[in-house]
Design a protein around this motif. Structure first.
Motif, mmCIF file in Angstrom:
data_model
loop_
_atom_site.group_PDB
_atom_site.id
_atom_site.type_symbol
_atom_site.label_atom_id
_atom_site.label_comp_id
_atom_site.label_asym_id
_atom_site.label_seq_id
_atom_site.Cartn_x
_atom_site.Cartn_y
_atom_site.Cartn_z
ATOM 1 N N LEU A 101 0.708 -0.680 0.365
ATOM 2 C CA LEU A 101 -0.191 -0.093 0.231
ATOM 3 C C LEU A 101 1.175 1.533 0.350
ATOM 4 O O LEU A 101 0.341 2.081 -0.689
ATOM 5 C CB LEU A 101 -1.398 0.110 1.233
ATOM 6 N N LEU A 102 1.584 1.423 0.937
ATOM 7 C CA LEU A 102 3.211 2.608 0.434
ATOM 8 C C LEU A 102 3.748 2.919 -0.479
ATOM 9 O O LEU A 102 3.334 4.074 -0.861
ATOM 10 C CB LEU A 102 4.122 2.020 1.944
ATOM 11 N N SER A 129 -7.788 3.568 1.332
ATOM 12 C CA SER A 129 -7.936 4.720 0.906
ATOM 13 C C SER A 129 -7.447 5.683 -0.139
ATOM 14 O O SER A 129 -7.564 6.270 -1.270
ATOM 15 C CB SER A 129 -9.353 5.120 1.107
ATOM 16 N N TYR A 130 -6.195 5.815 0.129
ATOM 17 C CA TYR A 130 -5.110 6.496 -0.163
ATOM 18 C C TYR A 130 -5.568 6.208 -1.489
ATOM 19 O O TYR A 130 -4.675 7.549 -2.117
ATOM 20 C CB TYR A 130 -4.171 6.927 0.502
ATOM 21 N N PRO A 131 -5.116 5.223 -2.361
ATOM 22 C CA PRO A 131 -3.921 5.424 -4.073
ATOM 23 C C PRO A 131 -5.496 5.186 -4.371
ATOM 24 O O PRO A 131 -5.279 5.486 -6.103
ATOM 25 C CB PRO A 131 -4.054 3.664 -3.674
ATOM 26 N N ILE A 132 -6.913 5.195 -4.068
ATOM 27 C CA ILE A 132 -8.426 5.676 -4.768
ATOM 28 C C ILE A 132 -8.305 6.680 -5.508
ATOM 29 O O ILE A 132 -8.825 6.331 -6.333
ATOM 30 C CB ILE A 132 -9.224 4.971 -3.791
ATOM 31 N N ASN A 133 -8.018 7.790 -5.073
ATOM 32 C CA ASN A 133 -8.139 9.229 -5.534
ATOM 33 C C ASN A 133 -7.233 9.270 -7.132
ATOM 34 O O ASN A 133 -8.031 9.658 -7.984
ATOM 35 C CB ASN A 133 -8.265 10.169 -4.734
ATOM 36 N N MET A 192 -4.226 17.804 -0.847
ATOM 37 C CA MET A 192 -5.199 16.524 -0.285
ATOM 38 C C MET A 192 -3.764 15.381 -0.843
ATOM 39 O O MET A 192 -3.829 15.278 0.715
ATOM 40 C CB MET A 192 -6.005 16.170 -0.860
ATOM 41 N N ALA A 193 -3.410 14.658 -2.090
ATOM 42 C CA ALA A 193 -2.474 14.527 -2.115
ATOM 43 C C ALA A 193 -1.476 13.996 -1.674
ATOM 44 O O ALA A 193 -0.994 12.975 -0.924
ATOM 45 C CB ALA A 193 -1.596 14.173 -3.638
ATOM 46 N N LEU A 194 -0.185 14.757 -1.151
ATOM 47 C CA LEU A 194 0.517 15.351 -0.365
ATOM 48 C C LEU A 194 0.428 15.030 0.814
ATOM 49 O O LEU A 194 1.257 14.216 1.508
ATOM 50 C CB LEU A 194 1.511 16.717 -0.644
ATOM 51 N N PHE A 242 -14.204 9.241 1.313
ATOM 52 C CA PHE A 242 -13.631 10.138 2.527
ATOM 53 C C PHE A 242 -13.834 9.584 3.349
ATOM 54 O O PHE A 242 -13.553 9.219 4.432
ATOM 55 C CB PHE A 242 -12.825 11.638 2.669
ATOM 56 N N LEU A 243 -15.597 10.084 3.917
ATOM 57 C CA LEU A 243 -16.644 10.046 4.511
ATOM 58 C C LEU A 243 -16.952 8.655 4.886
ATOM 59 O O LEU A 243 -17.007 8.031 6.063
ATOM 60 C CB LEU A 243 -18.112 10.511 4.217
#
Length: 426
Positions: free
Chosen positions: A92-93, A373-377, A123-125, A330-331
């Protein structure tokens, strides 16, 4: 001081936006609540040496002695934490780092620099840094199997506290407020376009990002000084080892531990969890209604053969829908954290309603879902934004050529000049 123990239990094991609720033994050996537990532990070294040499891991972690020095095995449900953070988290990292770096590279292109894109880059950072800072420690503890070892020296314990707890929580807090800023910005674009020309300019948005960063830092700033680590000698596996013992800083007692933690968590629940999540739900509903209204208007314009206005509304709707999806993801991962945080405060101040063994496991899983959820955007942008895909292809796919003619849209109506197209503008 009736609730000092409960606040301290929640706080000391806190990590990445309040994800762990674990009994950290902030009471005397007989279980009574006292504010001078630091002084109590100052006199326990000799007795502790005898007991630790005979304890199994399970016996040790269930005893009061386990809280004298930092031992990660006793702070986390290891059966859950080890597979999630030791084996899955490294992948994931890597995925998050690559995906969010690509987002920043694509959105930082000159033709992509809009107020909305600046917020998305921030947000990405923040999401990437939330995961990057604790990563070395998570790999050391779980991937390489060192979680059972007492951590030392003192500097390592301080680094663990800062990089695993304080700094990630700061970036995650900033990410929450940035998501709210993004939703507010889009609401202004859609429902109050004339105001957007004044308030959603690039200079104002950049100032807003700076203010959010400063506020997130100030919110977490006291946590850099809340814990102190001192050398502590004990017997571990038959050898005398220097470990580090953590205790709350003396200045907390001069202002009341209970008062401090009450103020901290009241602010966090209200301004980091409750108000942002509630506001995002309301804004999502309003944006969805506005999008449906715009869709009806678009159909009328299409029947009237007013293709220019029709395509503009279509483009705006696609952008709005994409941001609604981002906020919804996010929610989905943030609301459970907010709920458990509120339940803990109720359990700590009014009546005990939580089973903390279950709560610890639940929050550990919720924490992992946030990381997941971080890579989903990146997938959302690629799937829903033609402009993002075209810019990505131009940068990274050899031979990909995007036609840039008069019909190529680079800016939304409120961000700058544009013509009509069916592509989504970020």
């Amino acid at each position: 001081m009736a609730h000092e123990k409960a606040w301290a239990e929640y706080y000391v094991n806190n990590s990445r936006s309040d994800f762990k609720l674990i009994d950290d033994g902030y009471s005397d050996i007989d279980g009574s609540d006292k504010s001078n537990y630091n002084n109590y532990y100052d006199n326990q070294t000799l007795d502790l040496e005898y007991h630790e040499s005979n304890f199994t891991t399970d016996d040790y972690c269930s005893s009061n002695y386990s809280h004298v020095y930092l031992n990660v095995t006793c702070q986390f449900p290891v059966n859950y934490a080890e597979p999630m953070y030791g084996y899955i988290a490294p992948f994931l990292l890597a995925t998050t780092t690559v995906a969010n770096t690509l987002i920043v590279v694509v959105l930082s292109r000159r033709h992509m620099r809009t107020p909305t894109n600046v917020v998305l880059m921030a947000m990405a950072l923040c999401d990437m840094f939330t995961m990057l800072f604790p990563a070395p420690w998570l790999f050391y503890m779980y991937t390489f199997g060192n979680h059972y070892k007492p951590l030392s020296p003192v500097q390592a314990c301080q680094a663990w506290n800062y990089m695993n707890d304080v700094i990630p929580a700061m970036f995650h807090t900033a990410s929450i407020w940035l998501t709210l800023a993004l939703a507010v910005q889009r609401y202004i674009y859609v429902c109050h376009a004339p105001v957007a020309r004044t308030w959603c300019t690039m200079p104002r948005v950049k100032k807003c990002l700076i203010y959010i960063g400063i506020a997130a830092f100030l919110h977490q700033f006291p946590r850099f000084f809340e814990k102190e680590y001192v050398p502590h000698y004990t017997i571990w596996r038959g050898h005398r080892e220097e470990v580090c013992r953590g205790k709350l800083a003396s200045w907390l007692y001069s202002i009341s531990v209970d008062g401090y933690f009450t103020a901290y968590f009241t602010f966090r629940v209200l301004f980091v969890h409750l108000i942002p999540c509630t506001s995002l739900v309301v804004l999502n509903v309003l944006l969805f209604r506005a999008m449906r209204t715009a869709q009806v208007n678009r159909q009328k314009l299409f029947k009237e053969s007013r293709k220019t206005e029709c395509k503009r509304l279509s483009d705006s709707n696609c952008t709005t829908l994409m941001l609604i999806v981002v906020v919804t993801v996010f929610l989905l991962v943030e609301i459970p954290v907010a709920v458990v945080t509120i339940l803990h405060i109720i359990s700590s101040t009014l009546m005990e309603i939580l089973d903390y063994d279950i709560a610890n496991k639940l929050i550990l899983v919720t924490n992992f879902c946030i990381i997941l959820s971080y890579p989903i955007n990146f997938a959302i942008y690629c799937g829903m934004s033609r402009q993002f895909r075209e810019t990505f292809k131009e940068l990274f796919i050899r031979g990909a050529v995007t036609t840039r003619n008069g019909g190529s849209s680079r800016y939304s109506l409120v961000n700058g000049p544009r013509t009509c197209t069916n592509e989504t503008v970020l």
